[in-house]
Write a protein that holds these residues in place. Structure first.
Motif, short mmCIF file in Angstrom:
data_model
loop_
_atom_site.label_atom_id
_atom_site.label_comp_id
_atom_site.label_asym_id
_atom_site.label_seq_id
_atom_site.Cartn_x
_atom_site.Cartn_y
_atom_site.Cartn_z
N GLN A 1 0.65 -1.51 -0.01
CA GLN A 1 0.05 -0.09 0.00
C GLN A 1 0.70 1.23 -0.09
O GLN A 1 0.24 2.47 -0.31
CB GLN A 1 -1.01 -0.02 1.27
CG GLN A 1 -2.02 -1.19 1.40
CD GLN A 1 -2.86 -0.86 0.05
OE1 GLN A 1 -3.47 0.26 -0.23
NE2 GLN A 1 -3.34 -2.14 -0.59
N SER A 2 2.25 1.18 0.45
CA SER A 2 2.75 2.26 0.51
C SER A 2 4.34 2.17 0.23
O SER A 2 4.73 1.07 0.07
CB SER A 2 2.80 2.85 1.90
OG SER A 2 3.11 2.10 2.86
N LEU A 3 5.02 3.24 0.03
CA LEU A 3 6.59 3.13 -0.31
C LEU A 3 7.37 2.56 0.96
O LEU A 3 8.26 1.81 0.81
CB LEU A 3 7.07 4.47 -0.67
CG LEU A 3 6.52 5.31 -2.04
CD1 LEU A 3 7.24 6.52 -2.21
CD2 LEU A 3 7.01 4.17 -2.88
N GLU A 4 6.55 2.84 2.03
CA GLU A 4 7.22 2.37 3.37
C GLU A 4 7.15 0.63 3.46
O GLU A 4 8.04 -0.10 3.84
CB GLU A 4 6.49 2.84 4.77
CG GLU A 4 7.10 4.36 4.71
CD GLU A 4 6.01 5.23 4.00
OE1 GLU A 4 4.93 4.85 3.34
OE2 GLU A 4 6.69 6.43 3.72
N GLU A 5 6.11 0.13 2.99
CA GLU A 5 5.70 -1.21 2.79
C GLU A 5 6.76 -1.90 1.90
O GLU A 5 7.30 -2.97 2.21
CB GLU A 5 4.28 -1.63 2.44
CG GLU A 5 3.33 -1.40 3.67
CD GLU A 5 1.76 -1.75 3.48
OE1 GLU A 5 1.75 -2.09 2.29
OE2 GLU A 5 0.99 -1.45 4.29
N ILE A 6 6.68 -1.21 0.70
CA ILE A 6 7.85 -1.63 -0.41
C ILE A 6 9.24 -1.50 0.32
O ILE A 6 10.08 -2.73 0.19
CB ILE A 6 7.82 -0.99 -1.55
CG1 ILE A 6 6.37 -1.05 -2.29
CG2 ILE A 6 8.82 -1.47 -2.77
CD1 ILE A 6 6.21 -0.10 -3.29
N ALA A 7 9.62 -0.51 0.97
CA ALA A 7 10.95 -0.58 1.53
C ALA A 7 11.37 -1.66 2.72
O ALA A 7 12.11 -2.22 2.82
CB ALA A 7 11.29 0.82 1.96
N SER A 8 10.16 -1.99 3.48
CA SER A 8 10.18 -3.09 4.53
C SER A 8 10.43 -4.46 3.76
O SER A 8 11.44 -5.29 4.13
CB SER A 8 8.86 -3.00 5.11
OG SER A 8 8.90 -2.04 5.84
N LEU A 9 9.65 -4.64 2.59
CA LEU A 9 9.93 -6.01 1.78
C LEU A 9 11.30 -5.87 1.31
O LEU A 9 12.12 -7.18 1.53
CB LEU A 9 8.87 -5.83 0.71
CG LEU A 9 8.90 -7.23 -0.11
CD1 LEU A 9 8.70 -8.57 0.61
CD2 LEU A 9 8.17 -7.02 -1.50
N VAL A 10 11.68 -5.01 0.71
CA VAL A 10 13.16 -5.05 0.16
C VAL A 10 13.99 -5.24 1.20
O VAL A 10 15.22 -6.15 1.16
CB VAL A 10 13.28 -3.72 -0.63
CG1 VAL A 10 14.66 -3.67 -1.14
CG2 VAL A 10 12.34 -3.80 -2.04
N LEU B 1 16.64 -8.35 -6.61
CA LEU B 1 15.51 -8.79 -7.35
C LEU B 1 14.10 -8.34 -6.96
O LEU B 1 13.31 -7.87 -7.81
CB LEU B 1 15.39 -10.48 -7.28
CG LEU B 1 14.34 -11.17 -8.15
CD1 LEU B 1 14.69 -11.07 -9.54
CD2 LEU B 1 14.37 -12.73 -7.50
N TYR B 2 14.19 -8.11 -5.50
CA TYR B 2 12.86 -7.71 -5.03
C TYR B 2 12.41 -6.25 -5.41
O TYR B 2 11.52 -5.79 -5.65
CB TYR B 2 12.66 -7.83 -3.49
CG TYR B 2 12.17 -9.35 -3.17
CD1 TYR B 2 12.42 -10.57 -3.81
CD2 TYR B 2 11.51 -9.47 -1.72
CE1 TYR B 2 12.31 -11.68 -3.47
CE2 TYR B 2 11.23 -10.87 -1.47
CZ TYR B 2 11.36 -11.66 -2.12
OH TYR B 2 11.04 -13.14 -1.80
N ALA B 3 13.75 -5.52 -5.46
CA ALA B 3 13.73 -4.16 -5.62
C ALA B 3 13.27 -3.88 -6.93
O ALA B 3 12.62 -3.02 -7.38
CB ALA B 3 14.94 -3.50 -4.97
N THR B 4 13.97 -4.74 -7.87
CA THR B 4 13.85 -4.59 -9.33
C THR B 4 12.23 -4.79 -9.55
O THR B 4 11.48 -3.96 -10.48
CB THR B 4 14.73 -5.46 -10.01
OG1 THR B 4 15.85 -5.14 -9.88
CG2 THR B 4 14.28 -4.96 -11.61
#
Length: 193
Positions: free
Chosen positions: A118-127, A140-143
């Motif tokens: 839902q947010s850039l923070e969630e994406i950053a947490s996943l990466v 790979l995840y970041a790309t």
């Protein structure tokens, strides 16, 4: 009136002309050989009606199964097979082999039980969490997250296709086949990536 063509004629045409240009050709070939041709076979195209399609749906879902042990096919698989049939019958209309294609009822599919990030923070947490995995997992995840490349495209990505100076990724192929659209596209490398 259209020429007297059977479903088998349409299947032969499909194998020869359409399958080579379809990205999901293996799946459609399977639909044809396991389900569509055995059921419709030499049936004239003009006799394929909503009633016949409903009989076909029951046949592949419950009676024939299609899996080892005779387990019923999932609604999703039945839906995909019926989508192939719809596409084929619409092509028969284009070819002048059928006046009009019947409306094909498909099973309703349940929406997937997942949530998008839902947010850039969630994406950053996943990466960030991917750092704990094998080497290269974080990249790979970041790309994937910041470029929108599909899994097959990521698996088929080569260093020569990444231009860091121009900040572009050239997507020319998937892992083992052309891209879904069969076109080369250029994806920008964002600051976040």
């Amino acid at each position: 009136p259209p020429p007297s063509k059977s479903f088998a004629d349409l299947a032969d045409y499909w194998h020869e002309v359409k399958l080579p240009s379809i990205a999901s050709w293996k799946t459609q070939r399977s639909h044809l050989s396991l389900h569509l041709v055995p059921f419709f076979g030499d049936m004239p195209l003009r006799l394929i009606s909503v009633e016949e399609v409903r009989r076909f749906s029951v046949h592949i879902k419950h009676r024939r199964g299609g899996r080892k042990g005779g387990k019923p096919l999932s609604d999703k698989t039945v839906h995909h097979v019926l989508t192939t049939l719809t596409t084929m019958l619409n092509e028969a209309v284009e070819l002048g082999w059928l006046l009009r294609a019947p409306r094909i009822p498909k099973p309703r599919l349940q929406s997937a039980d997942f949530q998008f990030l839902q947010s850039l923070e969630e994406i950053a947490s996943l990466v960030y969490a991917a750092r704990e995995e094998l080497d290269g997992t974080e990249a790979l995840y970041a790309t994937a997250a910041y470029s929108g490349l599909r899994a097959g495209e990521l698996a088929g990505l080569r260093v020569s296709r990444v231009d860091l100076e121009r900040r572009l990724i050239t997507v020319a192929a998937s892992y083992d086949k052309p891209t879904k659209s069969r076109r080369v596209r250029h994806v920008p490398i964002l600051d976040s990536l």
